[in-house]
Design an enzyme around this catalytic site. Sequence first.
Site, short mmCIF file in Angstrom:
data_model
loop_
_atom_site.label_atom_id
_atom_site.label_comp_id
_atom_site.label_asym_id
_atom_site.label_seq_id
_atom_site.Cartn_x
_atom_site.Cartn_y
_atom_site.Cartn_z
N THR A 217 3.83 3.77 -4.67
CA THR A 217 4.08 3.38 -3.36
C THR A 217 5.48 3.15 -3.40
OG1 THR A 217 2.00 2.22 -3.19
CG2 THR A 217 3.77 1.62 -1.91
N THR A 268 4.69 -3.88 -3.36
CA THR A 268 3.79 -2.78 -4.06
C THR A 268 2.89 -3.35 -5.07
OG1 THR A 268 3.71 -0.69 -5.50
CG2 THR A 268 5.56 -2.13 -5.54
N GLY A 269 1.56 -2.76 -5.23
CA GLY A 269 0.60 -3.60 -6.14
C GLY A 269 -0.68 -3.52 -5.88
N GLY A 271 -3.21 -4.42 -3.39
CA GLY A 271 -3.03 -4.70 -2.20
C GLY A 271 -3.68 -5.73 -1.75
N1 ASP Z 1 -0.25 -1.76 -2.57
C1 ASP Z 1 -0.96 -0.59 -2.18
C2 ASP Z 1 -2.35 -0.63 -1.95
O1 ASP Z 1 -2.97 -1.58 -2.29
C3 ASP Z 1 -0.77 0.30 -3.64
C4 ASP Z 1 0.40 0.04 -4.49
O2 ASP Z 1 1.38 -0.34 -4.11
O3 ASP Z 1 0.39 0.88 -5.73
O4 ASP Z 1 -2.82 0.35 -1.17
#
Ligand code: ASP
Length: 357
Positions: A217, A268-269, A271
């Site tokens: 992301t 990011t992570g 979500g």
């Molecule tokens: N935060 C994003 C989601 O959950 C994914 C990511 O950041 O890797 O869609």
Amino acid sequence: MRFLLISTLLFIISCNKKENEIQQPQKIPFAIVIHGGAGYISKENMPLEKQKKYKIVLEKALNKGYEIIENGGTAIDAVQNTLMILEDSPLFNAGRGAVYNNQGKNKMDASIMDGKTLNAGAVAGVSNIKNPIQLARLVMDSTKHVLLAGKGAEIFAEQQQLKFENDAYFYTKRQHEYLLKVQKREREIKLQKSISKTDINNSNIQIHTLENSKYGTVGAVALDKAGNIAAATSTGGLTNKKYGRIGDSPIIGAGTYANNKTCGVSCTGTGEYFIRTLAAHEVSNLIQYKKRSAKEAIKEVIHTQINNLGGKGGIIILDKQGNIAWDFNTKGMFRAYKKSTGKNKIAFFEMDTVKLK
Ligand code: ASP
């Protein structure tokens, strides 16, 4: 009489001096910080050649945004144009390199926020749009809405004559193979009788969290010469996502937030956890109401609030004074910053001990 003349002269001189002082251009610091996702990023699983590839694109994106603000452009233009470069690269889980959902489609989310006006725009679950962040910006600038989703957002993109690309443009071997791997693992889980139906429905999240090997992301926060802050985030979401799942990235206050009074944030992570904690807005609140520093605020959100719920990921922040910080509870996070003070840095792996002042 003589006294009156002298004091009038002194008064005129002092006024002129003040005027000159005001006319002197004020030196406002400006800066940009970006991320390219958090996850299982370690020196051992990333050959030097691959590291170089990421570095080239991250630097290109960072420099683009920096150049815009250096030339007197706005923070909002800087974050948008920076993310467009990252979206055009197949290396990141955004735009061209977006992950696949359960049906083998790329469904992308993006958001952008202007800290001066608190205006914001976002899109969720869109396909075939070359630059979702450009669409989010148009939602902000050309509609009275904040978030458009799915088909409606795509119709709006058509009307705005945005660039569409076919499915082949979004094909990346890496993301496709990862989808097959996650789906295989899901089938194995389904075969285990002990797993309840709810667990199966959640398995996409569990797999993502457990293996924690996907990242990409993209996000950016900028502070321009006028002291305005903007933040933006763009993603393909989670591999194998189902039922129209939307993560935190297009949710203002969860994945993205900007407010000139405090800071700009991009997350990011996994979500779901960032939505439940309203992570980006929480960081801003900690600064505004609890007088935390940028560094302390993101530390509390990622290592206490998100971590305690079982979430994984990272946060970048740039506050109104130009302080930059980043933090994550994963193995690594692609990240970089550049400041008008001449300082800059690019890092992938474990947290730095270097002070990001
Ligand atoms: N935060 C994003 C989601 O959950 C994914 C990511 O950041 O890797 O869609």
